[in-house]
Design an enzyme around this catalytic site. Structure first.
Site, short mmCIF file in Angstrom:
data_model
loop_
_atom_site.label_atom_id
_atom_site.label_comp_id
_atom_site.label_asym_id
_atom_site.label_seq_id
_atom_site.Cartn_x
_atom_site.Cartn_y
_atom_site.Cartn_z
N GLY A 128 1.42 72.59 67.41
CA GLY A 128 1.10 71.45 68.27
C GLY A 128 2.30 71.01 69.09
O GLY A 128 2.42 71.38 70.26
N SER A 224 2.40 79.20 66.84
CA SER A 224 2.68 78.27 67.91
C SER A 224 3.93 77.42 67.60
O SER A 224 4.99 77.96 67.32
CB SER A 224 1.44 77.40 68.17
OG SER A 224 1.50 76.78 69.42
N TYR A 225 3.79 76.08 67.59
CA TYR A 225 4.96 75.24 67.30
C TYR A 225 5.42 75.39 65.85
O TYR A 225 6.51 74.91 65.50
CB TYR A 225 4.68 73.77 67.62
CG TYR A 225 5.95 72.96 67.74
CD1 TYR A 225 6.69 72.99 68.93
CD2 TYR A 225 6.43 72.20 66.69
CE1 TYR A 225 7.87 72.27 69.04
CE2 TYR A 225 7.60 71.49 66.79
CZ TYR A 225 8.32 71.52 67.98
OH TYR A 225 9.51 70.82 68.08
N ASP A 412 -2.42 86.21 75.08
CA ASP A 412 -2.11 84.77 75.03
C ASP A 412 -1.28 84.38 76.24
O ASP A 412 -0.22 84.94 76.47
CB ASP A 412 -1.35 84.46 73.73
CG ASP A 412 -0.95 83.00 73.63
OD1 ASP A 412 -1.60 82.15 74.28
OD2 ASP A 412 0.01 82.70 72.90
N HIS A 464 -4.04 83.48 71.56
CA HIS A 464 -3.07 82.65 70.85
C HIS A 464 -3.39 82.57 69.36
O HIS A 464 -2.49 82.63 68.53
CB HIS A 464 -3.06 81.25 71.46
CG HIS A 464 -1.96 80.37 70.99
ND1 HIS A 464 -0.64 80.61 71.28
CD2 HIS A 464 -1.98 79.24 70.24
CE1 HIS A 464 0.11 79.66 70.73
NE2 HIS A 464 -0.68 78.82 70.10
#
Length: 490
Positions: A128, A224-225, A412, A464
Site C-alpha cells: 500500500g 508491492s510496498y 505489471d 502486479h
C-alpha cells in the site's frame, strides 16, 4: 532528494488508471500528483537509508501478554459459504502490540493442507502502504479460498500456497482491514519503522499463542510496498534475536513480488517500461529522460509537469496493475484477456462486511473506524517515514545468510519488472546461474537468474498480483523459494 519527486514517481507508476484495484482508488492520478505536490510534509517523510535506525538500534524486549486459551478461542469452526471438504485448520483473531494505546493487529492463519506439523511457517504481507493482506493476499491471491461473484460464498483455490506451508496473513498497520487502535491518533502515526516493530511484537506474541511453531523454519513473503515491510521486519527479527532473550525466530528467507525497493531505480524502471511497452511516445520519453532530474523535481518544474501531463493523455485509460487486462468497469468479459476477474475486490469487500462472516472471524468490528475496506486512504496519506531505499538492509540480510528472492510479473505497470532488475543490478551481486527460461505445465513460466545469495524470477503473463493472474506459475515460484531451489528448467 526532494520529497515531491516521490509523488511524480507514483504518478508515473499509475499513468492514466483511474480505476485501480488496490492503491490510489478512484483518484485521477494527475489530480492526485498536483494535490500531493502542494501538501506540506514533515522533513522526515522521505529520507535516505537511516543506518542508525534500521541497522544499529538497540531493540528492547517487547511486551509478551498471557496467551493461555487464546489459540482455542481463535479457531474458526467454519467460514460462511465455504466449500465442503476443508481439511485444514483455520484461525483468526487479534494480537495486541501496544496495550497502552490499545493497538491490536488482526491475523488470519491457515495450516498446511497436508503434513502441517512438518511444513514451514510463512508470514504474508501486502503493501500500500495501508492495504489488507487478508483481503488481497488470502482471498484474492494465494489463500485457500476465493470469493465468488455473489459476494456470499467461497470456492477452493486449486493453487493455494498452504499446499507447501502454514501461512499467517497479517493486516498491518492498525487501521488496515480489521486491525484497530483505541487511540485514534495512531492512524496518523504509521510508518516504516513502527510497522516493523509492531509486526515483530505481533510475531513474538503469536508464537507464544502457537508455541508448536517456535522452532519451525520461518519465511516472510509479500508484494508491492511490502518491499519495505519485509526486509525491515527481517532485520528487526535478527537484531532482536541478537539483543534479547525472547523467542528467537528461525528466519530463513524472504520473498518480495513486484516490490518497491529503491526509489531511484523505480523511477527509471517505470519510465523505461512504459516506453518499451508502447505506452509512451518517443517524444515524451526523450523529453522526460533529457529534461527531468527526478531527484530534484519540484512543483515549480513546469517543463517536467507538462511532459507528465502529456504522458497521462497519451497512455489513455489503462489498468496499470496489468497493462493488458480490462478494468473492473470494462464492458469486456474479464476472461477474454485475463483469467483474473478485476472486480474481485468488490466481491471480497461484500463478503467481509457480512456480520455472520465477521463473527466467524472473531472480528472486533465495534472498534473499527469504518467498515472493512481493502485499503485505508487515511493510513496511506499520513505515512510518517518512507526510506528511499532498502537495498542496504537487503545487503545485510544477504551477508547474514538469509535467502533473498525477488520476483516480478512481467505485465505489471504499477511496479514493473524493470524496477526489480535495475534495483538488483545496483547491488552488483555476482551471477551464479545465468538467465534461463523455467517451465511449468509444459510452458515457459518465466525466467530466472541466480545471484550470489539472491534469486530473481519473472512470471510470464502476470500482473502486479502474481498469484491472482498466474496461480499455477506463482505456486511453482513459491515452492521453489521454500525449498531453496531454482524454478525448474526445461
Amino acid at each position: 532528494m526532494a520529497t515531491s519527486a516521490f509523488f511524480i514517481w507514483m504518478f508515473l507508476l499509475s499513468l492514466a488508471s483511474s480505476t485501480q484495484l488496490y492503491g490510489w482508488i478512484d483518484i485521477n492520478p494527475f489530480k492526485f500528483v498536483k494535490e500531493e505536490l502542494s501538501r506540506e510534509r514533515p522533513s522526515h517523510a522521505f529520507a535516505s537509508y537511516d543506518f542508525d535506525k534500521y541497522s544499529t538500534a538497540e531493540y528492547s524486549a517487547v511486551n509478551i501478554s498471557p496467551q493461555e486459551g487464546q489459540k482455542e478461542k481463535d479457531k474458526i469452526e467454519s467460514l460462511p459459504g465455504q466449500p465442503p471438504e476443508v481439511e485444514f485448520d483455520q484461525y483468526s483473531g487479534y494480537v495486541t502490540v501496544d496495550h497502552e494505546a490499545g493497538r491490536a493487529l488482526f491475523y488470519y492463519f491457515v495450516q498446511a493442507a497436508v503434513n502441517s506439523s512438518s511444513k514451514p511457517l510463512v508470514l504474508w504481507l501486502n503493501g500500500g502502504p495501508g492495504c489488507s493482506s487478508f483481503g488481497a493476499g488470502a482471498l484474492m491471491e494465494l489463500g485457500p479460498f476465493r470469493v465468488n461473484k455473489d459476494g456470499k460464498t467461497l470456492c477452493h483455490n486449486e493453487y493455494a500456497w498452504n499446499k507447501d506451508a502454514n501461512i499467517i496473513f497479517l493486516e498491518s498497520p492498525a487501521g488496515v482491514g480489521f486491525s484497530y487502535s483505541n487511540t485514534t491518533s495512531d492512524y496518523k502515526l504509521s510508518g516504516d519503522y513502527r510497522s516493523a516493530q509492531d509486526s515483530y511484537t505481533f510475531l513474538v506474541n503469536w508464537l507464544e499463542r502457537f508455541p508448536e511453531y517456535k522452532s519451525r523454519e520461518f519465511f516472510i513473503a509479500g508484494e508491492s510496498y511490502a518491499g519495505h515491510y519485509i526486509p525491515q521486519l527481517a532485520h528487526a527479527i535478527l537484531q532482536n534475536s541478537k539483543n534479547t532473550n525472547q523467542t528467537r525466530i528461525n528466519l530463513r528467507g524472504i520473498a518480495m513480488g513486484n516490490a518497491y525497493i529503491d526509489f531511484e531505480t523505480t523511477i527509471q524502471g517505470a519510465v523505461d517500461f512504459y516506453w518499451t511497452h508502447a505506452l509512451m511516445s518517443d517524444e515524451i520519453y526523450h523529453g522526460l529522460t533529457s529534461n527531468c532530474d527526478f531527484t530534484l523535481l519540484n512543483s515549480s518544474d513546469k517543463v517536467c509537469l507538462k511532459l507528465i501531463n502529456e504522458a497521462l493523455d497519451a497512455a489513455g485509460n489503462i489498468y496499470s496493475y496489468d497493462i493488458y487486462a480490462p478494468s473492473c468497469n470494462s464492458s469486456l468479459k474479464f476472461h477474454s484477456v485475463s483469467a483474473f476477474d478485476p472486480c474481485s475486490e468488490n466481491y471480497i469487500k461484500r463478503y467481509l462486511n457480512i456480520p455472520q462472516v465477521q463473527r466467524a472471524l472473531h472480528a472486533n468490528v465495534t472498534s473499527l473506524p469504518h467498515p472493512w475496506e481493502s485499503c485505508s486512504r487515511e493510513i496511506n496519506r499520513n505515512w510518517k517515514d518512507k526510506q528511499l531505499t532498502v537495498l542496504p538492509i537487503i545487503q545485510q540480510l544477504m551477508a547474514r545468510g538469509i535467502r533473498i528472492w525477488i520476483y516480478s510479473g512481467d505485465t505489471d505497470g504499477a511496479l514493473p519488472v524493470t524496477c526489480s532488475r535495475y534495483a538488483i543490478n545496483k547491488l552488483g551481486t555476482p551471477v551464479k546461474t545465468v538467465w534461463y527460461p523455467w517451465y511449468t505445465q509444459d510452458e515457459v513460466g518465466g525466467y530466472a537468474v541466480g545471484f550470489e545469495n539472491l534469486t530473481f524470477v519473472t512470471v510470464r503473463g502476470a500482473g502486479h498480483f502474481v498469484p491472482s493472474y498466474q496461480p499455477a506459475r506463482a505456486l511453482v515460484v513459491f515452492s521453489s523459494f521454500i525449498n531453496g531451489v531454482l524454478p525448474p528448467p526445461a
